[in-house]
Scaffold this active site. Structure first.
Site, mmCIF file in Angstrom:
data_model
loop_
_atom_site.group_PDB
_atom_site.id
_atom_site.type_symbol
_atom_site.label_atom_id
_atom_site.label_comp_id
_atom_site.label_asym_id
_atom_site.label_seq_id
_atom_site.Cartn_x
_atom_site.Cartn_y
_atom_site.Cartn_z
ATOM 1 N N ARG A 69 -1.994 -33.536 10.428
ATOM 2 C CA ARG A 69 -2.167 -34.740 11.190
ATOM 3 C C ARG A 69 -3.256 -35.810 10.340
ATOM 4 O O ARG A 69 -2.907 -35.698 9.307
ATOM 5 C CB ARG A 69 -3.458 -34.139 12.540
ATOM 6 C CG ARG A 69 -2.766 -33.015 13.037
ATOM 7 C CD ARG A 69 -3.846 -32.469 13.958
ATOM 8 N NE ARG A 69 -3.491 -32.047 14.381
ATOM 9 C CZ ARG A 69 -3.527 -30.089 14.382
ATOM 10 N NH1 ARG A 69 -3.950 -29.268 13.422
ATOM 11 N NH2 ARG A 69 -2.654 -29.208 15.075
ATOM 12 N N LYS B 265 -7.890 -28.794 14.514
ATOM 13 C CA LYS B 265 -8.388 -28.813 15.226
ATOM 14 C C LYS B 265 -9.329 -26.915 15.752
ATOM 15 O O LYS B 265 -9.214 -26.224 15.290
ATOM 16 C CB LYS B 265 -7.380 -28.471 16.722
ATOM 17 C CG LYS B 265 -6.304 -30.294 16.695
ATOM 18 C CD LYS B 265 -5.627 -30.470 18.019
ATOM 19 C CE LYS B 265 -5.126 -31.291 17.718
ATOM 20 N NZ LYS B 265 -4.227 -30.964 19.489
ATOM 21 N N HIS C 136 2.276 -39.692 12.957
ATOM 22 C CA HIS C 136 2.476 -38.410 13.763
ATOM 23 C C HIS C 136 3.346 -38.795 13.962
ATOM 24 O O HIS C 136 4.042 -37.191 14.551
ATOM 25 C CB HIS C 136 2.304 -38.621 15.184
ATOM 26 C CG HIS C 136 0.914 -37.039 15.901
ATOM 27 N ND1 HIS C 136 -0.249 -36.811 15.055
ATOM 28 C CD2 HIS C 136 2.060 -36.890 16.558
ATOM 29 C CE1 HIS C 136 0.223 -35.232 15.516
ATOM 30 N NE2 HIS C 136 1.249 -34.754 16.705
ATOM 31 N N ARG D 250 4.651 -36.157 11.212
ATOM 32 C CA ARG D 250 4.109 -35.258 11.180
ATOM 33 C C ARG D 250 5.602 -34.029 11.666
ATOM 34 O O ARG D 250 5.926 -33.441 11.459
ATOM 35 C CB ARG D 250 3.086 -34.956 11.900
ATOM 36 C CG ARG D 250 2.304 -33.742 12.502
ATOM 37 C CD ARG D 250 1.403 -33.933 13.078
ATOM 38 N NE ARG D 250 1.272 -32.810 14.029
ATOM 39 C CZ ARG D 250 0.786 -31.590 13.455
ATOM 40 N NH1 ARG D 250 0.192 -30.846 12.595
ATOM 41 N NH2 ARG D 250 0.273 -30.171 14.338
ATOM 42 N N HIS E 172 -0.540 -24.660 14.291
ATOM 43 C CA HIS E 172 -0.593 -24.786 15.576
ATOM 44 C C HIS E 172 -0.954 -23.165 16.166
ATOM 45 O O HIS E 172 -0.806 -22.345 15.418
ATOM 46 C CB HIS E 172 1.104 -25.451 16.150
ATOM 47 C CG HIS E 172 1.295 -26.151 16.557
ATOM 48 N ND1 HIS E 172 3.036 -26.268 16.575
ATOM 49 C CD2 HIS E 172 0.527 -27.770 16.612
ATOM 50 C CE1 HIS E 172 2.722 -27.818 16.849
ATOM 51 N NE2 HIS E 172 1.925 -28.387 16.699
ATOM 52 N N TYR F 110 10.449 -28.886 19.151
ATOM 53 C CA TYR F 110 11.146 -29.283 17.733
ATOM 54 C C TYR F 110 12.667 -28.237 18.113
ATOM 55 O O TYR F 110 13.475 -29.424 16.955
ATOM 56 C CB TYR F 110 10.012 -28.863 16.408
ATOM 57 C CG TYR F 110 9.281 -29.833 16.058
ATOM 58 C CD1 TYR F 110 9.145 -31.164 16.323
ATOM 59 C CD2 TYR F 110 7.663 -29.080 16.186
ATOM 60 C CE1 TYR F 110 7.906 -31.796 16.188
ATOM 61 C CE2 TYR F 110 6.864 -29.923 16.083
ATOM 62 C CZ TYR F 110 6.505 -30.926 15.701
ATOM 63 O OH TYR F 110 5.629 -31.569 16.026
#
Length: 292
Positions: free
Chosen positions: A144, A168, A238, A241, A264, A273
């Site tokens: 990210r 995150k 992004h 990514r 994730h 995806y």
């Protein structure tokens, strides 16, 4: 509200981006309560009042994804108030979020972008080496933007060819560095030594004045170079990514491995995806199936 945001920051460890969004959302809700219902304390809002605010957002044609984020903010807020015994009943219990249409992530085509990295002549100076490294990092690791800007020199292990990133929820992960990224990194580090040596910043990516890069700077760099290979509106960091994940999946990479590389929390976030790869599957089917 201050206690609520401290709770999100220090106990839940929400990202700065989410905290900023929640500040905006809760502020807008407070303004609505004051303007429409003359309420100064959100704790006094009931189910009907909250529902009326959500309906007003729908009538303003706000995207379902944005509305759902605001609902998520209120869910967290009233759950916090309930735990703090500020309220006795959670007014969010019967609130249902609007269904959001699935928006497939945009990506750049593999061949043109790799031709850009391999064949385009970047300027042979610090700026040119830095620009290429930005593209190599985003596309070569799938990290990210916030993770890229957070990289410090100790996070890079050139011997093991890995980079450590903080994702995150302050979750740390190790991502391998490919050959192309490795050589771009070596070239950049050599060029960086020519900058102001008095600067003590540990950040890997810096300006010509040796100051840490910032989000808008990276956006401009990515838009500049992606604009050379496509007229698509997809030109944000992004997107690289998304391209990283899509191209890996097209090459047969395991979905769980892509999930771990992207950082994730669940496989559901990575499965989006697979939709981007349907054209690739159709192509293989048409070439291989005897009835195609």
């Amino acid at each position: 509200m201050d206690l609520f945001f401290k709770y999100l920051q220090y106990e839940k460890r929400y990202s700065p981006h989410t905290l900023t969004s929640y500040h905006t959302d809760l502020g807008q809700f407070a303004e609505y309560l004051k303007e429409v219902y003359q309420l100064t304390d959100p704790a006094e809002a009931d189910h009907a009042i909250i529902r009326s605010w959500i309906l007003s957002l729908v009538q303003k044609h706000l995207e379902a994804r944005s509305i759902n984020r605001k609902i998520a903010c209120l869910r967290s807020y009233y759950k916090f108030l309930l735990a703090q015994q500020r309220i006795s009943v959670n007014p969010m219990l019967r609130i249902r979020p609007p269904k959001a249409s699935k928006k497939l992530p945009g990506f750049v085509l593999e061949e043109p972008f790799n031709n850009l990295l391999d064949s385009f002549t970047f300027e042979d100076n610090f700026e040119g080496h830095r620009d290429k490294l930005i593209l190599e990092f985003l596309y070569g690791t799938g990290m990210r933007l916030s993770e890229l800007l957070g990289i410090e020199h100790p996070d890079i292990d050139l011997h093991a060819r890995t980079v450590r990133v903080l994702g995150k929820g302050n979750k740390e992960r190790i991502i391998p560095i490919n050959d192309s990224l490795y050589f771009s990194l070596e070239t950049y580090l050599a060029a960086k030594k020519t900058l102001n040596a008095d600067n003590n910043s540990q950040k890997l990516l810096v300006t010509t004045k040796a100051r840490p890069l910032y989000p808008k700077f990276v956006y401009r760099v990515v838009k500049k170079y992606i604009g050379m290979i496509t007229t698509s509106e997809h030109s944000s960091p992004h997107v690289l990514r998304h391209s990283f994940a899509t191209h890996l999946l097209n090459k047969g990479a395991d979905l769980n491995a892509i999930k771990d590389l992207l950082g994730h929390a669940s496989l559901a976030a990575t499965q989006v995806y697979t939709h981007n790869s349907i054209d690739k599957l159709k192509s293989i089917f048409e070439k291989a199936h005897p009835k195609a």
